[in-house]
Scaffold this motif. Structure first.
Motif, PDB file in Angstrom:
ATOM      1  N   UNK A 185       0.814  -1.214   0.000  1.00  0.00           N
ATOM      2  CA  UNK A 185       0.000   0.000   0.000  1.00  0.00           C
ATOM      3  C   UNK A 185       0.849   1.266   0.000  1.00  0.00           C
ATOM      4  N   UNK A 186       2.128   1.144   0.367  1.00  0.00           N
ATOM      5  CA  UNK A 186       3.023   2.291   0.316  1.00  0.00           C
ATOM      6  C   UNK A 186       3.266   2.756  -1.115  1.00  0.00           C
ATOM      7  N   UNK A 187       2.916   1.913  -2.097  1.00  0.00           N
ATOM      8  CA  UNK A 187       3.138   2.294  -3.500  1.00  0.00           C
ATOM      9  C   UNK A 187       2.422   3.585  -3.868  1.00  0.00           C
ATOM     10  N   UNK A 188       1.307   3.890  -3.178  1.00  0.00           N
ATOM     11  CA  UNK A 188       0.565   5.100  -3.503  1.00  0.00           C
ATOM     12  C   UNK A 188       1.378   6.364  -3.202  1.00  0.00           C
ATOM     13  N   UNK A 189       2.468   6.219  -2.432  1.00  0.00           N
ATOM     14  CA  UNK A 189       3.322   7.357  -2.110  1.00  0.00           C
ATOM     15  C   UNK A 189       4.466   7.526  -3.102  1.00  0.00           C
ATOM     16  N   UNK A 190       4.457   6.731  -4.179  1.00  0.00           N
ATOM     17  CA  UNK A 190       5.502   6.848  -5.199  1.00  0.00           C
ATOM     18  C   UNK A 190       5.291   8.057  -6.102  1.00  0.00           C
ATOM     19  N   UNK A 191       4.124   8.708  -6.007  1.00  0.00           N
ATOM     20  CA  UNK A 191       3.871   9.948  -6.745  1.00  0.00           C
ATOM     21  C   UNK A 191       3.470  11.035  -5.751  1.00  0.00           C
ATOM     22  N   UNK A 192       3.546  12.275  -6.190  1.00  0.00           N
ATOM     23  CA  UNK A 192       3.136  13.375  -5.316  1.00  0.00           C
ATOM     24  C   UNK A 192       1.619  13.363  -5.124  1.00  0.00           C
ATOM     25  N   UNK A 193       1.152  13.737  -3.949  1.00  0.00           N
ATOM     26  CA  UNK A 193      -0.298  13.875  -3.759  1.00  0.00           C
ATOM     27  C   UNK A 193      -0.810  15.063  -4.554  1.00  0.00           C
ATOM     28  N   UNK A 194      -2.086  15.032  -4.900  1.00  0.00           N
ATOM     29  CA  UNK A 194      -2.639  16.094  -5.730  1.00  0.00           C
ATOM     30  C   UNK A 194      -3.867  16.752  -5.134  1.00  0.00           C
TER      31      UNK A 194
END
Length: 340
Positions: free
Chosen positions: A277-286
């Motif tokens: 689930x940490x994969x969602x932090x591989x991009x900047x939040x928007x």
């Protein structure tokens, strides 16, 4: 989440010490195996006194790797087992420095990395710039200068609009519920780096203290209540029209957020993540993203959040960002759009 195959991690045991080598890349597949190896070591060996994590061959670590590292450190601490990092290479050290984990995790040797206290300011500035260069490209959007340019232009335009609407919004907030105009909250951005997100205040001044009294209507590692009693009358209007989020253009200009990305989680949400689930932090939040244009008020489980965030990562392109921005504008005043 789809189960990930486990990567086998060889371990060397010396009396009450275990040495766990980390592979060259510590991304999601390797991170799952790394976490399981350390957890099994700690649980199966009651005489274990310390675990040494050997990074001598590791040159890439993404958010999943960080998640496994943090999880193993917490488990070791609970069992009173020393958890030490050894032979940390510059790319990994840059990630630890970005997230502040270099101040939390015991690091035995910094190798060629200079000690901060032994530098003059000029040397420290040069070293800082090198660290930025060494940060991993966890996703193509992170390295896209065109996306960053779009963010800057959009943020400047957004801040101009915010300035125009600031006075009437501030007056309305004060009349309805006197107190601060702005609300800030710690969120986790790219690679889990913490930052302060800004909004116009839409809740009562003691909302955080009353959070435990409000029922969470969604499943998993995030919080939502459609009829949250802490939201003020003006706050409901601000949320319905998304005007409360205008100050986030400042976060975009600073680079902590993007116009389009994933939903920015709180630290307590991240603490509940499993490694994949940490994969969602591989991009900047928007400020907007898949969750926004797919009925954010209807998202009822953390699995849905993860699915939408990974869908954005998979489909990302500059054209895709433009499409999501257009869709966001189209539904901005939709009565069922809800609030993040």
């Amino acid at each position: 989440m789809t189960s990930q195959p486990k990567e086998v991690v060889p371990v060397t045991s010396l009396n009450e010490t275990a040495i766990v080598p980390v592979p060259a890349r510590l991304s999601v597949l390797e991170a799952v195996g790394f976490k399981q190896t350390c957890q099994e070591l700690i649980q199966a060996n009651p005489h274990l006194k310390q675990i040494i994590i050997d990074f001598h061959q590791t040159t890439f670590m993404d958010s999943s790797g960080l998640g496994a590292l943090v999880s193993n450190f917490k488990t070791a601490k609970e069992k009173q087992v020393l958890f030490i990092l050894r032979n940390v290479n510059p790319p990994v050290m840059a990630v630890l420095n970005l997230t502040g984990l270099d101040q939390v995790l015991p690091i035995e040797s910094l190798g060629i990395l200079p000690q901060k206290q032994q530098h003059d300011p000029q040397d420290a500035q040069v070293f800082s710039s090198r660290k930025v260069e060494q940060l991993p490209t966890t996703h193509p959007s992170v390295a896209s200068w065109m996306k960053r340019l779009l963010d800057i232009v959009g943020a400047v335009i957004g801040l101009v609009i915010t300035g125009i609407l600031l006075v009437p919004i501030a007056v309305a907030i004060q009349i309805d519920d006197p107190g601060p105009i702005f609300f800030s909250q710690t969120r986790c951005g790219w690679m889990g780096k913490r930052f302060e997100i800004w909004k116009f205040r839409s809740m009562c001044v003691d909302a955080e203290a009353k959070k435990s009294q409000v029922q969470n209507q969604v499943q998993g590692a995030f919080f939502k209540n459609e009829s949250d009693p802490r939201v003020t009358r003006v706050g409901r209007f601000l949320r319905r029209t998304s005007l409360d989020e205008l100050p986030q253009f400042w976060n975009v200009l600073q680079g902590d957020m993007s116009l389009v990305g994933t939903r920015p989680p709180t630290p307590d949400e991240v603490e509940r993540y499993e490694v994949p689930e940490w994969q969602r932090l591989d991009v900047k939040p928007g400020m907007t993203g898949e969750w926004q244009v797919n009925g954010r008020s209807k998202v009822r489980s953390f699995e849905d959040v993860i699915r939408l965030d990974l869908q954005y990562q998979k489909n990302w392109s500059l054209l895709y960002d433009f499409k999501l921005i257009v869709k966001t504008i189209a539904i901005l005043f939709h009565k069922n759009s809800g609030a993040v």
